[in-house]
Structure formats: structure tokens, C-alpha cells
Write a protein that holds these residues in place. Structure first.
Motif, PDB file in Angstrom:
ATOM      1  N   GLN A  45      -9.295   1.451   8.880  1.00  0.00           N
ATOM      2  CA  GLN A  45      -8.160   1.010   8.196  1.00  0.00           C
ATOM      3  C   GLN A  45      -7.691   1.567   6.995  1.00  0.00           C
ATOM      4  OE1 GLN A  45      -6.049  -1.153   9.796  1.00  0.00           O
ATOM      5  NE2 GLN A  45      -7.417  -0.881  11.662  1.00  0.00           N
ATOM      6  N   ILE A  46      -6.581   1.460   6.447  1.00  0.00           N
ATOM      7  CA  ILE A  46      -6.277   1.847   5.142  1.00  0.00           C
ATOM      8  C   ILE A  46      -5.864   0.943   4.375  1.00  0.00           C
ATOM      9  CG2 ILE A  46      -4.507   3.654   4.106  1.00  0.00           C
ATOM     10  CD1 ILE A  46      -5.320   4.077   7.608  1.00  0.00           C
ATOM     11  N   MET A  47      -6.360   0.701   3.086  1.00  0.00           N
ATOM     12  CA  MET A  47      -5.989  -0.017   2.117  1.00  0.00           C
ATOM     13  C   MET A  47      -5.432   0.563   0.962  1.00  0.00           C
ATOM     14  SD  MET A  47      -7.473  -2.937   3.432  1.00  0.00           S
ATOM     15  CE  MET A  47      -8.885  -3.366   4.586  1.00  0.00           C
ATOM     16  N   THR A  48      -4.181  -0.100   0.690  1.00  0.00           N
ATOM     17  CA  THR A  48      -3.520   0.587  -0.687  1.00  0.00           C
ATOM     18  C   THR A  48      -3.487  -0.432  -1.650  1.00  0.00           C
ATOM     19  OG1 THR A  48      -1.138  -0.190   0.310  1.00  0.00           O
ATOM     20  CG2 THR A  48      -2.289   2.137   1.148  1.00  0.00           C
ATOM     21  N   ILE A  49      -3.236   0.394  -2.900  1.00  0.00           N
ATOM     22  CA  ILE A  49      -3.046  -0.349  -4.192  1.00  0.00           C
ATOM     23  C   ILE A  49      -1.939   0.254  -4.866  1.00  0.00           C
ATOM     24  CG2 ILE A  49      -3.848  -1.266  -6.153  1.00  0.00           C
ATOM     25  CD1 ILE A  49      -6.581  -1.204  -4.970  1.00  0.00           C
ATOM     26  N   GLY A  50      -0.848  -0.584  -5.027  1.00  0.00           N
ATOM     27  CA  GLY A  50       0.476  -0.215  -5.895  1.00  0.00           C
ATOM     28  C   GLY A  50       0.203  -0.592  -7.360  1.00  0.00           C
ATOM     29  N   PHE A  51       0.440   0.142  -8.074  1.00  0.00           N
ATOM     30  CA  PHE A  51       0.592  -0.032  -9.661  1.00  0.00           C
ATOM     31  C   PHE A  51       2.144  -0.351 -10.094  1.00  0.00           C
ATOM     32  CE2 PHE A  51      -3.229   3.019 -10.310  1.00  0.00           C
ATOM     33  CZ  PHE A  51      -4.202   1.889  -9.593  1.00  0.00           C
ATOM     34  N   GLN A 103       1.654   0.469   8.559  1.00  0.00           N
ATOM     35  CA  GLN A 103       0.723  -0.506   8.872  1.00  0.00           C
ATOM     36  C   GLN A 103      -0.477  -0.405   7.979  1.00  0.00           C
ATOM     37  OE1 GLN A 103       0.772   0.129  13.153  1.00  0.00           O
ATOM     38  NE2 GLN A 103       1.698  -1.988  13.517  1.00  0.00           N
ATOM     39  N   PHE A 104      -0.476  -0.005   6.754  1.00  0.00           N
ATOM     40  CA  PHE A 104      -1.285   0.064   5.837  1.00  0.00           C
ATOM     41  C   PHE A 104      -1.591  -1.170   5.175  1.00  0.00           C
ATOM     42  CE2 PHE A 104      -0.659   4.915   4.855  1.00  0.00           C
ATOM     43  CZ  PHE A 104      -1.144   5.036   6.114  1.00  0.00           C
ATOM     44  N   LYS A 105      -2.658  -1.998   4.571  1.00  0.00           N
ATOM     45  CA  LYS A 105      -2.788  -2.703   3.859  1.00  0.00           C
ATOM     46  C   LYS A 105      -2.534  -2.823   2.514  1.00  0.00           C
ATOM     47  CE  LYS A 105      -5.231  -3.973   7.579  1.00  0.00           C
ATOM     48  NZ  LYS A 105      -4.642  -4.813   8.640  1.00  0.00           N
ATOM     49  N   PHE A 106      -1.809  -3.777   1.970  1.00  0.00           N
ATOM     50  CA  PHE A 106      -1.341  -3.436   0.491  1.00  0.00           C
ATOM     51  C   PHE A 106      -1.558  -4.598  -0.343  1.00  0.00           C
ATOM     52  CE2 PHE A 106       1.887  -3.887  -2.629  1.00  0.00           C
ATOM     53  CZ  PHE A 106       1.930  -2.400  -3.242  1.00  0.00           C
ATOM     54  N   PHE A 107      -2.036  -4.250  -1.725  1.00  0.00           N
ATOM     55  CA  PHE A 107      -2.382  -5.034  -2.875  1.00  0.00           C
ATOM     56  C   PHE A 107      -1.722  -4.539  -4.022  1.00  0.00           C
ATOM     57  CE2 PHE A 107      -5.624  -5.421  -6.318  1.00  0.00           C
ATOM     58  CZ  PHE A 107      -5.281  -6.913  -6.593  1.00  0.00           C
ATOM     59  N   TYR A 108      -1.167  -5.360  -4.727  1.00  0.00           N
ATOM     60  CA  TYR A 108      -0.320  -5.233  -5.984  1.00  0.00           C
ATOM     61  C   TYR A 108      -0.850  -5.303  -7.282  1.00  0.00           C
ATOM     62  CZ  TYR A 108       3.474  -4.746  -9.326  1.00  0.00           C
ATOM     63  OH  TYR A 108       4.303  -4.312 -10.406  1.00  0.00           O
ATOM     64  N   SER A 109      -1.381  -4.303  -8.024  1.00  0.00           N
ATOM     65  CA  SER A 109      -2.014  -4.364  -9.189  1.00  0.00           C
ATOM     66  C   SER A 109      -1.308  -3.811 -10.296  1.00  0.00           C
ATOM     67  CB  SER A 109      -3.246  -3.679  -8.974  1.00  0.00           C
ATOM     68  OG  SER A 109      -3.844  -3.679 -10.522  1.00  0.00           O
ATOM     69  N   PRO A 110      -0.662  -4.766 -11.089  1.00  0.00           N
ATOM     70  CA  PRO A 110       0.426  -4.508 -12.244  1.00  0.00           C
ATOM     71  C   PRO A 110      -0.381  -3.922 -13.485  1.00  0.00           C
ATOM     72  CG  PRO A 110       0.227  -6.832 -12.126  1.00  0.00           C
ATOM     73  CD  PRO A 110      -0.313  -6.229 -10.901  1.00  0.00           C
ATOM     74  N   ALA A 111      -1.770  -4.117 -13.393  1.00  0.00           N
ATOM     75  CA  ALA A 111      -2.691  -3.571 -14.441  1.00  0.00           C
ATOM     76  C   ALA A 111      -3.197  -2.377 -14.087  1.00  0.00           C
ATOM     77  CB  ALA A 111      -4.026  -4.678 -14.607  1.00  0.00           C
ATOM     78  N   GLY A 112      -2.612  -1.671 -13.097  1.00  0.00           N
ATOM     79  CA  GLY A 112      -3.127  -0.334 -12.677  1.00  0.00           C
ATOM     80  C   GLY A 112      -4.794  -0.493 -12.105  1.00  0.00           C
TER      81      GLY A 112
END
Length: 286
Positions: free
Chosen positions: A250-256, A270-279
Motif C-alpha cells: 500500500q502507498i501512504m502519502t503525506i501532504g504538506f 487510491q493512495f492513503k492520505f494524511f495532511y501535515s501542515p507542520a511539514g
């Protein structure tokens, strides 16, 4: 003599059956965790201590990557009882000086050194690049996994900085380090009954070496303004989809930045996504 041969044959046969059972159990474990990971809808990446509020929120999330040295066991246990998958952070290609217990056991042979015999220091993280071909270093990491992941009952190990191999090493040194990383991950599987393994970055390492043994890979800074129209990134997304179809990774992504457009792009593949405004600072629960 005939009795002795019979006994030896029986022992060998029993050993073969035991190995087959162990292999089958590990395979079933891998299949089970991959199915759970495929169903993950939301996840967090958090590397500090917990509190009651964080503990309750962890229990509502499908997957959380934690720093097992920092996060209290009671919050890990509570989240797992409520169905949350917990992966423990282990720094693979770097040694953090703050982790003094591990750092104090390092030998000179464990540090990566360039052609001038110089170590590579990362001032931002106060860490050094390590040499995965060092058997002593692999042994220390396996002991760390035993202590921080296996004994604490976590669902898997998250190997950070795997991408350092391709990012920082000369091209003619990458193959040896990639082969050593593969050997290390195989050792994790063999010693810890098919323990689930995840890695951060290292897309080429994944494609050419580790994919059959890695249950998910993380792509940090999956931000639309960085990857949305970049040809290399778009090609890599397609390659990761192929790896997922072949190996179940699986592919987990993090957006800054630009949460909405970044999430939409992740969902397209169909990647998993988590938003991290703190980078890439994960010591605040977001």
C-alpha cells in the motif's frame, strides 16, 4: 546404526515440517495485515508522548505510526484493542544522537564514510548516515526492533530514511546498500515471525529489491504543487500502482500544502492520505 539413521531422518523431517508451518504462518500473517492495510481510510504519523485525549483519538483511527520510545504503552494497547494498527518508528539509515542507548553501542564500522573517510552528518536532525552493510549495525537494529516493536506488541515496524540510499549515496555504492537493506528486512521477517514491515521513501529500493517484503511505503511531501504536474512524480505514481497490484504494497502519502488538491490526487491513485501542515515535524498531534 539403522536406529541412529532413522532418528536423524525423523529429526530432519520434523524440522522440515516446522519450517513449513512457520513459513505458512508468516505468509498468512502477511496476507492478513495486507488486507487490513488495504482497508485503511485514515492514518496519523506522530512521534511524541501521548495523553488521554490523544489516546482516545488514536483508538478512532485505522493506523498510527508512533515513536515507541516516547509513546506510553497504555495508549498503544488501548488503540489496538479498538482495532487500530500501530507501527513503530525505527530509523534505518540514520542514527539519532538523541537515542543515546542505541547510539552508545555504535562502532566506527557502522557509520557510512565517503571516499575521503568522512562521515555524513545531518544537522537538522542531529544524526549520522549509517552503513547498512555493517553486520554489527544490522544486529543492533534487530535488537532495537525486538525491544521497541516486538516486545511491546506492535503490529509492524516503520523503517524511516530508507530513501537515503538513493538520495545521498554515489550511484556506484547504492547496489551494496540496497542489497544489505533487503537482507536486513528479510532478517526481520525471519526472526520475528513475519512481522509487518513498512518503509519511508526509497521508491527505487522498493521497486528493485524490497517490494515483496514491504506492506506499505510512505511518500512524504505528496503536495500537489510539488508532485501534481511533475513528470517524474507522475511516472512514479504509476509505478507504485503496479507494485501494489503485484506485491500488495500500500502507498501512504503525506501532504504538506494545498490539502484539498493533494488529497484528490492521492485518491485518484487510491493512495492513503494524511495532511501535515507542520511539514515533516510530527511531534504535534494534528
Amino acid at each position: 546404526m539403522r536406529k541412529l539413521l532413522l532418528t536423524i531422518t525423523t529429526i530432519i523431517a520434523s524440522l522440515g515440517i516446522w519450517l513449513l508451518i512457520s513459513s505458512n504462518q508468516a505468509a498468512k500473517s502477511t496476507t492478513s495485515i495486507q488486507a487490513k492495510l488495504a482497508d485503511v481510510k485514515d492514518y496519523k504519523y506522530y512521534l511524541d508522548a501521548g495523553n488521554d485525549k490523544i489516546g482516545k483519538e488514536m483508538a478512532k483511527i485505522d493506523l498510527v505510526i508512533v515513536e515507541p520510545i516516547e509513546l506510553q504503552q497504555k495508549y498503544i494497547d488501548y488503540a489496538q484493542k479498538n482495532g487500530t494498527l500501530i507501527y513503530g518508528y525505527i530509523n534505518a539509515m540514520e542514527a539519532d544522537k538523541w537515542n543515546s542507548e542505541l547510539y552508545s553501542q555504535l562502532k566506527e564500522e557502522d557509520f557510512y564514510k565517503d571516499e575521503h573517510g568522512e562521515k555524513m552528518y545531518f544537522s537538522e536532525w542531529d544524526s549520522y548516515l549509517m552503513d547498512m552493510t555493517s553486520q554489527h549495525y544490522q544486529k543492533l537494529l534487530l535488537e532495537e526492533i525486538q525491544k521497541q516493536i516486538v516486545q511491546k506488541g506492535l503490529d509492524g515496524v516503520f523503517l524511516d530514511t530508507v530513501g537515503n540510499i538513493n538520495s545521498y549515496l554515489p550511484e556506484n555504492e547504492q547496489e551494496a546498500q540496497n542489497k544489505a537493506m533487503l537482507s536486513f528486512i528479510k532478517a526481520i521477517k525471519q526472526q520475528y515471525n513475519g512481522l509487518s514491515v513498512a518503509q519511508n521513501w526509497g521508491f527505487q529500493t522498493l521497486a528493485d529489491y524490497t517490494a515483496p517484503y514491504v506492506d506499505f511505503i510512505m511518500w512524504e511531501n505528496f503536495s500537489y504543487d510539488v508532485v501534481g504536474e511533475d513528470e517524474w512524480s507522475l511516472d512514479m505514481m504509476e509505478q507504485l500502482v503496479e507494485i501494489r497490484e503485484k506485491s500488495g504494497t500500500q502507498i501512504m502519502t503525506i501532504g504538506f500544502e494545498d490539502e484539498e488538491k493533494s488529497r484528490t490526487l492521492a485518491e485518484k491513485y487510491q493512495f492513503k492520505f494524511f495532511y501535515s501542515p507542520a511539514g515533516s515535524y510530527y511531534n504535534t498531534w494534528q
